[in-house]
Design an enzyme around this catalytic site. Sequence first.
Site: not given
Length: 286
Positions: A90, A147, A253
């Site tokens: 995200d 992921h 980050s």
Amino acid sequence: MFDSIKIALQYITPKHLISRLVGKLAAAKAGGLTTGLIKLFIKQYKVNMAEAERENPADYASFNEFFTRALKDDARVICPNEQDLAMPVDGAVSQLGDIKHDSIFQAKGHDYSLTTLLGGKPELATAFKNGKFATVYLSPKDYHRIHMPMDGQLTDMVYVPGELFSVSPLTAERVPGLFARNERVVAIFDTPKGKMAMVLVGATIVASIETVWAGTVSPPVGKNVVHWQYPSEGEDAVFLKKGDELGRFKLGSTIVACFEPDMVEFADYSAGDDTRLGDVFATLTQ
């Protein structure tokens, strides 16, 4: 004027010291004080706790537990088509496009070296020259686990010490070579269609970078570049499937993904577009 002052202050503040201190505070288990801070953070950044596996702020013993919170199983759907790569995080697109020989576009007027990004390792960079890259920024409100876009066999990991500038859009516009200057962890994977690099870039108050196979990589590795190589078989081998967790940031980050030439075409993203884990990131061209 104010923006220039903000950037100038980043050059002179003790970023590593501040980040490590914040890391210790974020790891502290302070009961009601921790819960209160988490509630303030949720309100300030409009965090959607309905997606979290544990919705109640009081269920998190430390701020780090909250920040690296897991999502409910049905909160994100990994795109099922084998030809499609899944968006790994995200966040919001910083930049994406072609790697021009050894040069990656950061922002208007700023490029940086692919080889430097990958720890000054020409043998790792060669595969990605003239390939594709995508840079995605994770803001404080975002889910902070990373992921896999596709199936991959880990071959190399590189820890690269460096600065801890903010990686906000403003800093990306103003600090030359930002992502190749900041502390980072590089993971190289063999995939069924070619090599893929996933670079986890540290930033101010990012207390640590973790991977699922090595745990905490930063800190406290040190001041030298460290290169690990992994076998394809045996107990030290690491194979991750599309959608599997790769790693996580404690306090947010940026990731940079790199692909070989003629391997992928990105979906219809532009700089500034929001991203959602599991959505179509790119499509294989082979």
